[in-house]
Design a protein around this motif. Sequence first.
Motif, PDB file in Angstrom:
ATOM      1  N   PRO A 182       0.827  -1.216   0.000  1.00 47.74           N
ATOM      2  CA  PRO A 182       0.000   0.000   0.000  1.00 47.74           C
ATOM      3  C   PRO A 182       0.860   1.264   0.000  1.00 47.74           C
ATOM      4  O   PRO A 182       0.620   2.182   0.778  1.00 47.74           O
ATOM      5  CB  PRO A 182      -0.817  -0.135   1.284  1.00 47.74           C
ATOM      6  CG  PRO A 182       0.099  -0.862   2.220  1.00 47.74           C
ATOM      7  CD  PRO A 182       0.887  -1.814   1.334  1.00 47.74           C
ATOM      8  N   GLY A 183       1.900   1.293  -0.851  1.00 47.20           N
ATOM      9  CA  GLY A 183       2.719   2.492  -0.960  1.00 47.20           C
ATOM     10  C   GLY A 183       4.184   2.333  -0.593  1.00 47.20           C
ATOM     11  O   GLY A 183       4.944   3.284  -0.714  1.00 47.20           O
ATOM     12  N   ASP A 243       3.559   8.342  -8.722  1.00 49.04           N
ATOM     13  CA  ASP A 243       4.886   8.091  -8.164  1.00 49.04           C
ATOM     14  C   ASP A 243       5.005   6.720  -7.493  1.00 49.04           C
ATOM     15  O   ASP A 243       6.065   6.348  -7.023  1.00 49.04           O
ATOM     16  CB  ASP A 243       5.276   9.194  -7.187  1.00 49.04           C
ATOM     17  CG  ASP A 243       4.344   9.286  -5.984  1.00 49.04           C
ATOM     18  OD1 ASP A 243       3.220   8.732  -6.031  1.00 49.04           O
ATOM     19  OD2 ASP A 243       4.747   9.924  -4.986  1.00 49.04           O
ATOM     20  N   LYS A 244       3.923   5.973  -7.467  1.00 48.01           N
ATOM     21  CA  LYS A 244       3.963   4.626  -6.888  1.00 48.01           C
ATOM     22  C   LYS A 244       4.521   3.630  -7.906  1.00 48.01           C
ATOM     23  O   LYS A 244       4.512   3.877  -9.101  1.00 48.01           O
ATOM     24  CB  LYS A 244       2.562   4.190  -6.446  1.00 48.01           C
ATOM     25  CG  LYS A 244       2.047   5.007  -5.277  1.00 48.01           C
ATOM     26  CD  LYS A 244       0.693   4.511  -4.834  1.00 48.01           C
ATOM     27  CE  LYS A 244       0.197   5.326  -3.653  1.00 48.01           C
ATOM     28  NZ  LYS A 244      -1.135   4.870  -3.231  1.00 48.01           N
ATOM     29  N   PRO A 248      -2.787   0.342  -6.671  1.00 47.92           N
ATOM     30  CA  PRO A 248      -3.279   1.648  -7.106  1.00 47.92           C
ATOM     31  C   PRO A 248      -4.291   2.190  -6.100  1.00 47.92           C
ATOM     32  O   PRO A 248      -4.921   1.432  -5.360  1.00 47.92           O
ATOM     33  CB  PRO A 248      -3.975   1.351  -8.439  1.00 47.92           C
ATOM     34  CG  PRO A 248      -3.592  -0.021  -8.817  1.00 47.92           C
ATOM     35  CD  PRO A 248      -3.145  -0.730  -7.583  1.00 47.92           C
ATOM     36  N   ASP A 249      -4.451   3.515  -6.082  1.00 53.25           N
ATOM     37  CA  ASP A 249      -5.427   4.130  -5.187  1.00 53.25           C
ATOM     38  C   ASP A 249      -6.788   3.495  -5.398  1.00 53.25           C
ATOM     39  O   ASP A 249      -7.228   3.285  -6.525  1.00 53.25           O
ATOM     40  CB  ASP A 249      -5.505   5.637  -5.443  1.00 53.25           C
ATOM     41  CG  ASP A 249      -4.235   6.356  -5.003  1.00 53.25           C
ATOM     42  OD1 ASP A 249      -3.521   5.817  -4.133  1.00 53.25           O
ATOM     43  OD2 ASP A 249      -3.956   7.445  -5.542  1.00 53.25           O
ATOM     44  N   GLY A 250      -7.454   3.145  -4.289  1.00 50.76           N
ATOM     45  CA  GLY A 250      -8.790   2.569  -4.348  1.00 50.76           C
ATOM     46  C   GLY A 250      -8.820   1.058  -4.480  1.00 50.76           C
ATOM     47  O   GLY A 250      -9.872   0.443  -4.364  1.00 50.76           O
ATOM     48  N   GLY A 257      -3.881  -9.224   1.277  1.00 53.74           N
ATOM     49  CA  GLY A 257      -3.014  -9.548   2.407  1.00 53.74           C
ATOM     50  C   GLY A 257      -2.028 -10.658   2.108  1.00 53.74           C
ATOM     51  O   GLY A 257      -1.165 -10.954   2.918  1.00 53.74           O
ATOM     52  N   TYR A 258      -2.154 -11.289   0.940  1.00 56.17           N
ATOM     53  CA  TYR A 258      -1.269 -12.382   0.567  1.00 56.17           C
ATOM     54  C   TYR A 258      -0.320 -12.017  -0.564  1.00 56.17           C
ATOM     55  O   TYR A 258       0.658 -12.695  -0.782  1.00 56.17           O
ATOM     56  CB  TYR A 258      -2.070 -13.611   0.097  1.00 56.17           C
ATOM     57  CG  TYR A 258      -3.066 -14.125   1.092  1.00 56.17           C
ATOM     58  CD1 TYR A 258      -2.659 -14.678   2.295  1.00 56.17           C
ATOM     59  CD2 TYR A 258      -4.419 -14.073   0.819  1.00 56.17           C
ATOM     60  CE1 TYR A 258      -3.583 -15.157   3.207  1.00 56.17           C
ATOM     61  CE2 TYR A 258      -5.352 -14.554   1.718  1.00 56.17           C
ATOM     62  CZ  TYR A 258      -4.927 -15.096   2.910  1.00 56.17           C
ATOM     63  OH  TYR A 258      -5.847 -15.562   3.803  1.00 56.17           O
TER      64      TYR A 258
END
Length: 141
Positions: free
Chosen positions: A12-13, A48-49, A69-71, A76-77
Amino acid sequence: MTIGLTPYLQFPGQAKEALEFYHSVFGGELGMMTYAEGMGEAAGDSGDKIMHGSLFLDRGIHVMASDLPDGMEGNGYGTISLSSSGDDESDSSQLEEWWEKLSAESAVTIPLETAPWGDKFGQLKDRFGVDWMFNVSAVAS
């Protein structure tokens, strides 16, 4: 057998930070592409990700990673990627057989079909919530 099984981690980033850390630990060859580099202005706030990160290690080990990506929510795997090199028709057949067996009890998100790059590609989420990507390379003639 020239089938590769590659962990594809989704962050997540923090993909850039994670890949740079793994590179410092394991060495190898690191490559990264941002969403802006891969999608241009369509990347929006995700520009920028990391869209695609790849760490090839000296002993044939391959780790891939990206930022979600956003959203988009992760499972979790991460994802498991299976691919063939296209050098051996039996490898392609083996991957297609595994796809059939695994997809029987899975939610297919992208059917295993010929992709724009010429290989067969498909994605599914198995009954345990693990995402799988299959890339069956076109067999070289």
